[in-house]
Scaffold this motif. Structure first.
Motif, PDB file in Angstrom:
ATOM      1  N   GLU A  89      43.408  -4.279   1.662  1.00 44.06           N
ATOM      2  CA  GLU A  89      43.472  -4.514   3.110  1.00 44.06           C
ATOM      3  C   GLU A  89      44.258  -3.413   3.807  1.00 44.06           C
ATOM      4  O   GLU A  89      45.119  -2.752   3.219  1.00 44.06           O
ATOM      5  CB  GLU A  89      44.090  -5.877   3.402  1.00 44.06           C
ATOM      6  N   SER A  90      43.971  -3.263   5.108  1.00 40.23           N
ATOM      7  CA  SER A  90      44.675  -2.277   5.931  1.00 40.23           C
ATOM      8  C   SER A  90      45.814  -2.958   6.673  1.00 40.23           C
ATOM      9  O   SER A  90      45.680  -4.077   7.166  1.00 40.23           O
ATOM     10  CB  SER A  90      43.716  -1.622   6.927  1.00 40.23           C
ATOM     11  N   VAL A  91      46.951  -2.265   6.738  1.00 40.82           N
ATOM     12  CA  VAL A  91      48.153  -2.806   7.368  1.00 40.82           C
ATOM     13  C   VAL A  91      48.709  -1.771   8.334  1.00 40.82           C
ATOM     14  O   VAL A  91      48.917  -0.609   7.960  1.00 40.82           O
ATOM     15  CB  VAL A  91      49.233  -3.152   6.314  1.00 40.82           C
ATOM     16  N   VAL A  92      48.967  -2.203   9.568  1.00 37.65           N
ATOM     17  CA  VAL A  92      49.597  -1.341  10.563  1.00 37.65           C
ATOM     18  C   VAL A  92      50.961  -1.925  10.905  1.00 37.65           C
ATOM     19  O   VAL A  92      51.060  -3.068  11.344  1.00 37.65           O
ATOM     20  CB  VAL A  92      48.744  -1.216  11.845  1.00 37.65           C
ATOM     21  N   VAL A  93      51.998  -1.138  10.669  1.00 34.76           N
ATOM     22  CA  VAL A  93      53.373  -1.549  10.986  1.00 34.76           C
ATOM     23  C   VAL A  93      53.794  -0.788  12.235  1.00 34.76           C
ATOM     24  O   VAL A  93      53.865   0.447  12.222  1.00 34.76           O
ATOM     25  CB  VAL A  93      54.336  -1.238   9.824  1.00 34.76           C
ATOM     26  N   THR A 145      40.463   2.887  10.118  1.00 33.43           N
ATOM     27  CA  THR A 145      39.826   1.703   9.517  1.00 33.43           C
ATOM     28  C   THR A 145      38.305   1.736   9.658  1.00 33.43           C
ATOM     29  O   THR A 145      37.651   0.700   9.573  1.00 33.43           O
ATOM     30  CB  THR A 145      40.367   0.420  10.173  1.00 33.43           C
ATOM     31  N   ASP A 146      37.755   2.921   9.887  1.00 31.63           N
ATOM     32  CA  ASP A 146      36.294   3.078  10.036  1.00 31.63           C
ATOM     33  C   ASP A 146      35.751   2.175  11.145  1.00 31.63           C
ATOM     34  O   ASP A 146      34.673   1.582  11.012  1.00 31.63           O
ATOM     35  CB  ASP A 146      35.575   2.780   8.720  1.00 31.63           C
ATOM     36  N   GLY A 147      36.525   2.054  12.210  1.00 34.88           N
ATOM     37  CA  GLY A 147      36.059   1.337  13.395  1.00 34.88           C
ATOM     38  C   GLY A 147      36.291  -0.157  13.376  1.00 34.88           C
ATOM     39  O   GLY A 147      36.007  -0.839  14.369  1.00 34.88           O
ATOM     40  N   LYS A 148      36.820  -0.714  12.293  1.00 28.30           N
ATOM     41  CA  LYS A 148      36.935  -2.164  12.173  1.00 28.30           C
ATOM     42  C   LYS A 148      38.189  -2.742  12.811  1.00 28.30           C
ATOM     43  O   LYS A 148      38.220  -3.919  13.186  1.00 28.30           O
ATOM     44  CB  LYS A 148      36.899  -2.562  10.690  1.00 28.30           C
ATOM     45  N   GLY A 149      39.235  -1.968  12.907  1.00 27.62           N
ATOM     46  CA  GLY A 149      40.523  -2.521  13.306  1.00 27.62           C
ATOM     47  C   GLY A 149      41.298  -2.974  12.079  1.00 27.62           C
ATOM     48  O   GLY A 149      40.741  -3.132  10.983  1.00 27.62           O
ATOM     49  N   VAL A 185      38.515  -8.049  13.532  1.00 28.39           N
ATOM     50  CA  VAL A 185      38.007  -9.421  13.451  1.00 28.39           C
ATOM     51  C   VAL A 185      38.614 -10.111  12.222  1.00 28.39           C
ATOM     52  O   VAL A 185      38.676  -9.524  11.136  1.00 28.39           O
ATOM     53  CB  VAL A 185      36.466  -9.428  13.374  1.00 28.39           C
ATOM     54  N   HIS A 186      39.075 -11.337  12.437  1.00 23.41           N
ATOM     55  CA  HIS A 186      39.766 -12.111  11.401  1.00 23.41           C
ATOM     56  C   HIS A 186      41.082 -11.466  10.962  1.00 23.41           C
ATOM     57  O   HIS A 186      41.581 -11.745   9.868  1.00 23.41           O
ATOM     58  CB  HIS A 186      38.872 -12.357  10.180  1.00 23.41           C
ATOM     59  N   ILE A 240      42.384 -13.085  20.831  1.00 26.64           N
ATOM     60  CA  ILE A 240      42.620 -14.046  19.755  1.00 26.64           C
ATOM     61  C   ILE A 240      41.376 -14.903  19.542  1.00 26.64           C
ATOM     62  O   ILE A 240      40.947 -15.144  18.413  1.00 26.64           O
ATOM     63  CB  ILE A 240      43.838 -14.935  20.083  1.00 26.64           C
ATOM     64  N   HIS A 241      40.789 -15.333  20.658  1.00 29.44           N
ATOM     65  CA  HIS A 241      39.633 -16.236  20.607  1.00 29.44           C
ATOM     66  C   HIS A 241      38.399 -15.555  20.005  1.00 29.44           C
ATOM     67  O   HIS A 241      37.816 -16.060  19.041  1.00 29.44           O
ATOM     68  CB  HIS A 241      39.319 -16.729  22.021  1.00 29.44           C
ATOM     69  N   TYR A 242      38.015 -14.406  20.572  1.00 33.66           N
ATOM     70  CA  TYR A 242      36.741 -13.802  20.173  1.00 33.66           C
ATOM     71  C   TYR A 242      36.817 -13.045  18.853  1.00 33.66           C
ATOM     72  O   TYR A 242      35.797 -12.872  18.180  1.00 33.66           O
ATOM     73  CB  TYR A 242      36.225 -12.886  21.291  1.00 33.66           C
ATOM     74  N   LYS A 243      38.005 -12.601  18.479  1.00 32.09           N
ATOM     75  CA  LYS A 243      38.136 -11.943  17.175  1.00 32.09           C
ATOM     76  C   LYS A 243      38.622 -12.912  16.089  1.00 32.09           C
ATOM     77  O   LYS A 243      38.794 -12.519  14.938  1.00 32.09           O
ATOM     78  CB  LYS A 243      39.100 -10.745  17.268  1.00 32.09           C
ATOM     79  N   GLU A 244      38.828 -14.168  16.467  1.00 35.02           N
ATOM     80  CA  GLU A 244      39.321 -15.186  15.536  1.00 35.02           C
ATOM     81  C   GLU A 244      40.558 -14.702  14.784  1.00 35.02           C
ATOM     82  O   GLU A 244      40.643 -14.756  13.551  1.00 35.02           O
ATOM     83  CB  GLU A 244      38.219 -15.615  14.563  1.00 35.02           C
TER      84      GLU A 244
END
Length: 349
Positions: free
Chosen positions: A169-173, A233-237, A260-261, A284-288
């Protein structure tokens, strides 16, 4: 002995006082090293409700020391034992304590806040702290300076535990101070293969990069944070975002850079007067998204932190920028407040 008292906002005074006397149910330790925490700095700048105006308190809750005297009713400990003193002491009977969350006890006591803490040569450990388990042994492999950093590391462990970082997983601090570096350390250890540390301070980022615990270092004053995270993150966030700072605007940004998620931990508390933050809840809602907060750590977290730090899987020694004698406690606070170094310790050993 020397003790550094917080006597009011930006007022630290070193005094000569008697070594604390203990009763039959207490322990006396010689303090070897105590680190200045962000909480200490907030108390220094803004005060604390548990330290009423007109009273004084020895601050310091990231404590490592040696037992030098034991009350006759105390068992399981011996003179000469090297110990860490987790700061938050629960009542042992409330709902939170029964679940193991001593740091969330409704009537907690805490070294450096409601009890005198570690910025003194000797410190008394009350019977309640001994009974609740707030003395943990230091392995021989750890120095006192390293042991003092196990408490802040345990707070990062508590964050990791709730975020449940998975390998890959990717982590941003967001924040490149010592806590931000510790977050990067533990998430890399947990298997994150894409760790980023973010700051607006170029010098801080350079200091953080020397630890080699992140894959990229983002200066958000020079490049758009959202664009930089999408690129890494190759566009994913990001899968995980941790706000290791006290900047309200960055809590807003955390939701934007999460994928997302994604999971977002608002780790850093907000300064007085800036507690209310406007958040785009549509993100928060649309990206769950899962949005959470963690505060402090419980006794098990501190135990785990001691094991991890003493295992040589992480190296916290380099986080210590300076160690001041107690006589220079006021200078130590100003140095820590200036942001010149990473972790600042106080101690006469």
């Amino acid at each position: 002995m020397k003790a550094a008292f917080y006597c009011g906002i930006k007022d630290i005074r070193v005094e000569d006082v008697s070594i604390p006397e203990i009763d039959d149910n207490e322990i006396l330790i010689k303090v070897k090293a105590t680190a200045i925490c962000g909480t200490d700095l907030r108390i220094y700048k803004f005060g604390h409700f548990k330290i009423p105006e007109g009273s004084k308190r020895v601050l310091g809750h990231e404590i490592a020391g040696e037992i030098v005297e034991i009350g006759k009713n105390v068992s399981r400990f011996s003179v000469g034992m090297r110990i860490v003193v987790p700061p938050n002491v629960g009542c042992g009977v409330c709902e939170m304590c029964r679940q193991g969350y001593n740091q969330l006890c409704y009537t907690y006591e805490a070294f450096g806040i409601s009890w005198d803490g570690g910025f003194q040569e000797y410190m008394k450990v009350p019977a309640q702290a001994i009974k609740m388990g707030n003395l943990l042994p230091i392995p021989d492999s750890l120095s006192y300076n390293e042991a003092a950093l196990c408490e802040p590391f345990s707070c990062c462990y508590n964050s990791y535990k709730h975020l449940d970082t998975k390998p890959g997983e990717s982590v941003v601090v967001v924040g490149s101070g010592p806590i931000g570096i510790m977050h990067a350390m533990i998430n890399r250890l947990a298997g994150s293969t894409n760790v980023a540390i973010v700051d607006i301070n170029k010098k801080r980022l350079e200091e953080a990069s020397a630890f080699g615990v992140a894959d990229c270092y983002i200066n958000s004053s020079e490049e758009d944070l959202e664009d930089a995270v999408r690129k890494m993150t190759d566009g994913k966030g990001a899968d995980i975002v941790i706000t290791a700072n006290s900047v309200p605007e960055l809590q807003q940004s955390a939701l934007e850079i999460a994928g997302v998620h994604g999971r977002v931990n608002f780790f850093g508390g907000m300064p007085k007067g800036k507690e209310i933050v406007n958040l785009n809840t549509n993100l928060i809602h649309y990206k769950e998204l899962t949005v959470l907060g963690t505060t402090g750590s419980n006794l098990e977290d501190v135990e785990k932190a001691i094991k991890i730090v003493s295992s040589d899987r992480v190296d916290v020694k380099g986080l210590v920028s300076r160690k001041f004698p107690i006589e220079q406690a006021a200078e130590a606070f100003e140095f820590a407040l200036s942001g010149q170094g990473l972790k600042v310790l106080i101690g006469n050993e």
